[in-house]
Design an enzyme around this catalytic site. Structure first.
Site, mmCIF file in Angstrom:
data_model
loop_
_atom_site.group_PDB
_atom_site.id
_atom_site.type_symbol
_atom_site.label_atom_id
_atom_site.label_comp_id
_atom_site.label_asym_id
_atom_site.label_seq_id
_atom_site.Cartn_x
_atom_site.Cartn_y
_atom_site.Cartn_z
ATOM 1 N N GLY A 1 6.948 63.140 -49.412
ATOM 2 C CA GLY A 1 5.885 62.447 -50.140
ATOM 3 C C GLY A 1 5.548 61.087 -49.564
ATOM 4 C CB VAL A 2 4.198 58.051 -51.192
ATOM 5 C CG1 VAL A 2 5.217 57.649 -52.228
ATOM 6 C CG2 VAL A 2 3.426 56.843 -50.694
ATOM 7 C CG ASP A 3 10.852 57.442 -49.505
ATOM 8 O OD1 ASP A 3 10.757 56.378 -48.862
ATOM 9 O OD2 ASP A 3 11.932 57.878 -49.944
ATOM 10 C CB SER B 1 7.996 59.649 -61.323
ATOM 11 O OG SER B 1 9.158 58.867 -61.174
ATOM 12 C CB THR B 2 3.010 61.959 -60.624
ATOM 13 O OG1 THR B 2 2.343 61.334 -59.517
ATOM 14 C CG2 THR B 2 3.089 60.999 -61.794
ATOM 15 N N GLY B 3 5.067 63.319 -58.020
ATOM 16 C CA GLY B 3 5.079 64.318 -56.949
ATOM 17 C C GLY B 3 6.348 65.134 -57.026
HETATM 18 N N1 AR6 Z 1 -0.270 57.450 -50.148
HETATM 19 C C1 AR6 Z 1 -0.401 57.456 -51.486
HETATM 20 N N2 AR6 Z 1 0.132 58.420 -52.280
HETATM 21 C C2 AR6 Z 1 0.820 59.412 -51.679
HETATM 22 C C3 AR6 Z 1 1.014 59.475 -50.279
HETATM 23 C C4 AR6 Z 1 0.440 58.430 -49.504
HETATM 24 N N3 AR6 Z 1 0.559 58.397 -48.172
HETATM 25 N N4 AR6 Z 1 1.757 60.577 -50.000
HETATM 26 C C5 AR6 Z 1 2.006 61.199 -51.178
HETATM 27 N N5 AR6 Z 1 1.444 60.503 -52.194
HETATM 28 P P1 AR6 Z 1 6.160 61.572 -54.291
HETATM 29 P P2 AR6 Z 1 8.067 60.946 -56.475
HETATM 30 C C6 AR6 Z 1 1.446 60.750 -53.643
HETATM 31 O O1 AR6 Z 1 6.635 62.981 -54.223
HETATM 32 O O2 AR6 Z 1 7.488 62.005 -57.336
HETATM 33 C C7 AR6 Z 1 10.663 61.657 -51.982
HETATM 34 O O3 AR6 Z 1 11.372 62.665 -51.327
HETATM 35 C C8 AR6 Z 1 1.805 62.132 -54.118
HETATM 36 O O4 AR6 Z 1 0.690 63.009 -53.983
HETATM 37 O O5 AR6 Z 1 5.919 60.832 -53.045
HETATM 38 O O6 AR6 Z 1 8.362 59.596 -57.066
HETATM 39 C C9 AR6 Z 1 11.513 60.412 -52.277
HETATM 40 O O7 AR6 Z 1 12.426 60.166 -51.237
HETATM 41 C C10 AR6 Z 1 2.130 61.845 -55.584
HETATM 42 O O8 AR6 Z 1 0.921 61.749 -56.332
HETATM 43 O O9 AR6 Z 1 7.191 60.633 -55.151
HETATM 44 C C11 AR6 Z 1 12.207 60.784 -53.562
HETATM 45 O O10 AR6 Z 1 13.339 61.604 -53.311
HETATM 46 C C12 AR6 Z 1 2.754 60.456 -55.530
HETATM 47 O O11 AR6 Z 1 2.445 59.932 -54.231
HETATM 48 C C13 AR6 Z 1 11.158 61.575 -54.296
HETATM 49 O O12 AR6 Z 1 10.300 62.129 -53.280
HETATM 50 C C14 AR6 Z 1 4.242 60.423 -55.734
HETATM 51 O O13 AR6 Z 1 4.830 61.595 -55.171
HETATM 52 C C15 AR6 Z 1 10.320 60.718 -55.198
HETATM 53 O O14 AR6 Z 1 9.412 61.556 -55.906
#
Ligand code: AR6
Length: 187
Positions: free
Chosen positions: A42-44, A129-131
Site C-alpha cells: 500500500g502507501v507504506d 487503515s482503509t486498505g
Molecule cells: N498515495 C495515497 N494513498 C495510497 C497510496 C499512495 N501512493 N497507495 C495506496 N494508498 P494501506 P493500511 C491508499 O493498505 O490499511 C502496509 O502493508 C490505499 O488505497 O496503504 O493502514 C503497511 O506496512 C488506501 O486507501 O494502509 C501496514 O502493514 C490507503 O492508502 C498496512 O499495510 C491505506 O491503505 C497498513 O494498512
C-alpha cells in the site's frame, strides 16, 4: 495541485485531493505504517520506494522498538519531495467494537501533533487503515477529518493545510461527503 474540495477550519483548511501522496512537496507526509515500522504494501510501500533505502535505515536506527498502534514517529523524507514523514500506525479492523475508532483518531492526532511540534504548516495524509487493514472507509473518513479539524483548531498551531491524498475516486467521494457533514470544531 488540483483540489477536489476544501473547507476552512480556524486559520487553516482541510483539502481533498486525488492522487499519489509521494508526489506532494509538503512539510510532512503521513504514512500508514505497521507497528514494526518495517515497510510493507500500500502507501507504506510507495513511500519507502520513493524515499529510498535510507528511510528504512533511519527507522531501524532511531526506532528499533517500533511504534504502538495509535501512535506515530517522525523521520526525514530522504528522496521524497516532502521534508518529513510521520509514520502513523492505524488499527486493523476487527469488527468495530475493539476501539478501532479511537485508535485511528489517535494515530492521526499523534502524527499531526508531531508536525505541529516541528513548526510545520503543510501536511498530507492518506486514508489510514482503509486498505490492507480493512477499516471501512465510510466509518474512517469522519474520524480522520475530525482529527484534522481538531488539529487546525488548536490555538497557536502552525498547521495551515492538511491535505488528504485519496487514491481512488470512490474514496474521494466518501471523504467529500464526510467533509461536508463535518461539524465545525470551532463552533
Ligand atoms: N498515495 C495515497 N494513498 C495510497 C497510496 C499512495 N501512493 N497507495 C495506496 N494508498 P494501506 P493500511 C491508499 O493498505 O490499511 C502496509 O502493508 C490505499 O488505497 O496503504 O493502514 C503497511 O506496512 C488506501 O486507501 O494502509 C501496514 O502493514 C490507503 O492508502 C498496512 O499495510 C491505506 O491503505 C497498513 O494498512
Amino acid at each position: 495541485m488540483t483540489l477536489a474540495a476544501e473547507r476552512s477550519v480556524g486559520a487553516g483548511s482541510i483539502r481533498l485531493w486525488r492522487g499519489d501522496i509521494t508526489r506532494l512537496a509538503v512539510d510532512v507526509i503521513v504514512n500508514a505504517a505497521n507497528s514494526q515500522l518495517a515497510g510493507g504494501r500500500g502507501v507504506d510501500g510507495a513511500i519507502h520506494r520513493a524515499a529510498g533505502p535510507a528511510l528504512l535505515h533511519e527507522l531501524r536506527t532511531r526506532y528499533p522498538q517500533g511504534c504502538p498502534t495509535g501512535a506515530a514517529v517522525l523521520t526525514g523524507a530522504h528522496a521524497l519531495p516532502a521534508r518529513w514523514v510521520a509514520h502513523a500506525v492505524g488499527p486493523r479492523w476487527i469488527g468495530g467494537d475493539g476501539g478501532e475508532d479511537a485508535l485511528l483518531a489517535s494515530a492521526y492526532r499523534t502524527a499531526l501533533a508531531l508536525a505541529a511540534a516541528n513548526g510545520c504548516a503543510t501536511v498530507a495524509a492518506p486514508s489510514i487503515s482503509t486498505g490492507v487493514y480493512g477499516f471501512p472507509v465510510g466509518r474512517a473518513a469522519p474520524v480522520a477529518l475530525a482529527a484534522a479539524a481538531a488539529a487546525l483548531a488548536e490555538p497557536g498551531t502552525p498547521l495551515r493545510t492538511i491535505t488528504f491524498a485519496l487514491f481512488s475516486a470512490e474514496d474521494l467521494a466518501v471523504y467529500t461527503a464526510a467533509l461536508t457533514a463535518l461539524p465545525d470544531p470551532t463552533a
